[in-house]
Design a protein around this motif. Structure first.
Motif, mmCIF file in Angstrom:
data_model
loop_
_atom_site.group_PDB
_atom_site.id
_atom_site.type_symbol
_atom_site.label_atom_id
_atom_site.label_comp_id
_atom_site.label_asym_id
_atom_site.label_seq_id
_atom_site.Cartn_x
_atom_site.Cartn_y
_atom_site.Cartn_z
ATOM 1 N N HIS A 80 75.469 39.998 76.467
ATOM 2 C CA HIS A 80 75.923 38.639 76.862
ATOM 3 C C HIS A 80 74.721 37.848 76.723
ATOM 4 N N THR A 81 73.543 38.386 76.544
ATOM 5 C CA THR A 81 72.440 37.397 76.620
ATOM 6 C C THR A 81 71.805 37.166 75.027
ATOM 7 N N TRP A 82 72.675 37.750 74.067
ATOM 8 C CA TRP A 82 72.223 37.384 72.748
ATOM 9 C C TRP A 82 72.529 36.283 71.982
ATOM 10 N N THR A 83 71.624 35.596 71.606
ATOM 11 C CA THR A 83 71.333 34.445 70.966
ATOM 12 C C THR A 83 70.648 34.298 69.660
ATOM 13 N N PRO A 84 70.890 33.311 68.757
ATOM 14 C CA PRO A 84 69.919 33.521 67.642
ATOM 15 C C PRO A 84 68.378 33.316 68.039
ATOM 16 N N GLU A 85 68.255 32.810 69.188
ATOM 17 C CA GLU A 85 66.734 32.828 69.590
ATOM 18 C C GLU A 85 66.404 34.175 69.916
ATOM 19 N N VAL A 86 67.119 35.002 70.487
ATOM 20 C CA VAL A 86 66.666 36.301 71.015
ATOM 21 C C VAL A 86 66.651 37.355 69.570
ATOM 22 N N ASP A 87 67.338 37.064 68.891
ATOM 23 C CA ASP A 87 67.199 37.704 67.289
ATOM 24 C C ASP A 87 66.018 37.442 67.000
ATOM 25 N N ALA A 88 65.653 36.067 66.610
ATOM 26 C CA ALA A 88 64.195 35.926 66.272
ATOM 27 C C ALA A 88 63.081 36.300 67.019
ATOM 28 N N GLU A 89 63.212 36.433 68.294
ATOM 29 C CA GLU A 89 62.022 36.939 69.218
ATOM 30 C C GLU A 89 62.182 38.384 68.985
ATOM 31 N N LEU A 90 63.075 39.191 68.911
ATOM 32 C CA LEU A 90 63.108 40.728 68.733
ATOM 33 C C LEU A 90 62.302 40.787 67.149
ATOM 34 N N ARG A 91 62.683 40.111 66.346
ATOM 35 C CA ARG A 91 62.096 40.241 64.983
ATOM 36 C C ARG A 91 60.635 40.019 65.267
ATOM 37 N N ALA A 92 60.004 38.957 65.917
ATOM 38 C CA ALA A 92 58.543 38.800 66.181
ATOM 39 C C ALA A 92 57.925 39.697 66.806
ATOM 40 N N LEU A 93 58.551 40.391 67.937
ATOM 41 C CA LEU A 93 58.030 41.679 68.612
ATOM 42 C C LEU A 93 57.943 42.959 67.746
ATOM 43 N N ALA A 94 59.052 42.904 66.934
ATOM 44 C CA ALA A 94 58.909 44.415 65.941
ATOM 45 C C ALA A 94 57.726 44.583 65.194
ATOM 46 N N ALA A 95 57.233 43.407 64.947
ATOM 47 C CA ALA A 95 56.071 43.209 64.011
ATOM 48 C C ALA A 95 54.655 43.995 64.647
ATOM 49 N N HIS A 96 54.737 44.011 66.117
ATOM 50 C CA HIS A 96 53.664 44.641 66.661
ATOM 51 C C HIS A 96 53.326 45.741 66.440
ATOM 52 N N PRO A 97 52.221 46.210 66.016
ATOM 53 C CA PRO A 97 51.878 47.494 65.673
ATOM 54 C C PRO A 97 52.110 48.785 66.588
ATOM 55 N N LYS A 98 52.551 48.416 67.972
ATOM 56 C CA LYS A 98 53.064 49.780 68.683
ATOM 57 C C LYS A 98 54.281 49.669 69.003
ATOM 58 N N VAL A 99 55.253 48.699 68.493
ATOM 59 C CA VAL A 99 56.596 48.917 68.407
ATOM 60 C C VAL A 99 56.929 49.812 67.255
ATOM 61 N N VAL A 100 57.881 50.842 67.739
ATOM 62 C CA VAL A 100 58.061 51.754 66.938
ATOM 63 C C VAL A 100 59.771 52.023 66.832
ATOM 64 N N ALA A 101 60.706 51.247 67.420
ATOM 65 C CA ALA A 101 61.972 51.532 67.252
ATOM 66 C C ALA A 101 62.574 49.888 67.862
#
Length: 280
Positions: A80-101
């Protein structure tokens, strides 16, 4: 443990591929929990997000501790918390070198906190995200076996994700489902319940599944293995999971440690060694 094989030797190194280190159960002694895990031979651990806030915290903990890595995502009970803004932030976090999944994501028909159709929407959106950023997924499946496998099968077919598929966390399906999961290139996560006396179906499954497709997890602070059941779980206890897997398969815990660590490195880290902090 064999004589001459201390917990922190190469043959005994383990990777806890699923825990929630940011949860408040660890607020009082988080440093000590991580230190105990490393001392017990758990040289890498993946702390898992369940929404955007916990995903931020997972990344912060990965920055704080050398042995900790992160997965980011929105749990089906948080869909229920999902929004386009959450999608965008997860994509940004996924670029971190220690994010593996990307995870943990999936479907949960047990609690009925979010309508199934909305869970499906968010699940598919995060599978697309994972394919876009080139990361494996951590799948949550509770009482939704057929639907989860069907959605994942479509994703594997359409996205062309290759060998970096993901893991069915805390696998609770039967042998037929396990075969479908393995055919899709996924791994099977084994947690504390494998140590429970009455988990006979899980015992039989773990004994016969290919060792090169198993991962060991704690889901800490939950699912504490025997003999600590009823207390808070922590990543050092993943060794108890590995020991029970070894007993069920009639092999040494060293063999299980080597195999499951290799599996985790192949899926999440692309590592050639278990030295923490050294992804390729």
């Amino acid at each position: 443990m064999r004589s001459g094989q201390p917990a922190n030797s190469e043959a005994n190194v383990l990777i806890d591929t699923h825990l929630h280190l940011d949860f408040d159960a660890f607020d009082a002694d988080r440093d000590e929990v991580v230190a105990r895990a490393v001392e017990a031979g758990v040289h890498q651990m993946i702390t898992i997000g369940i929404n955007v806030e916990t995903s931020r915290r997972a990344v912060a903990l990965a920055e704080r501790y050398e042995a900790v890595y992160a997965a980011v995502g929105v749990h089906p009970n948080e869909a229920h918390t999902w929004t386009p803004e959450v999608d965008a932030e997860l994509r940004a976090l996924a670029a971190h070198p220690k994010v593996v999944a990307i995870g943990e994501i999936g479907l949960d028909y047990h609690w009925e906190r979010v309508p199934p159709e909305h869970q499906h929407l968010v699940f598919r959106a995060q599978l697309r995200l994972a394919a876009d950023v080139g990361l494996p997924v951590v799948i949550h499946d509770r009482e939704a076996h057929d639907d989860v496998v069907r959605v994942v099968q479509e994703w594997v077919s359409e996205a062309g994700v290759g060998t970096r598929t993901g893991v069915f966390h805390c696998f609770s399906g039967d042998r037929e489902m396990a075969g479908r999961v393995l055919d899709l290139g996924f791994y099977v996560g084994v947690d504390g319940p494998v140590t429970f006396k009455n988990a006979r179906r899980l015992h039989a499954l773990v004994a016969e599944l290919p060792l090169d497709r198993l991962l060991v997890e704690t889901d800490a602070p939950f699912l504490t293995p025997h003999p600590y059941r009823g207390r808070r779980n922590e990543p050092a206890h993943v060794r108890l999971v590995a020991q029970r897997v070894a007993e069920l398969r009639g092999v040494s815990v060293e063999e299980v440690a080597r195999a499951t660590s290799h599996n985790a490195r192949r899926l999440f880290f692309k590592l050639t060694s278990v030295v923490p902090g050294r992804p390729e």
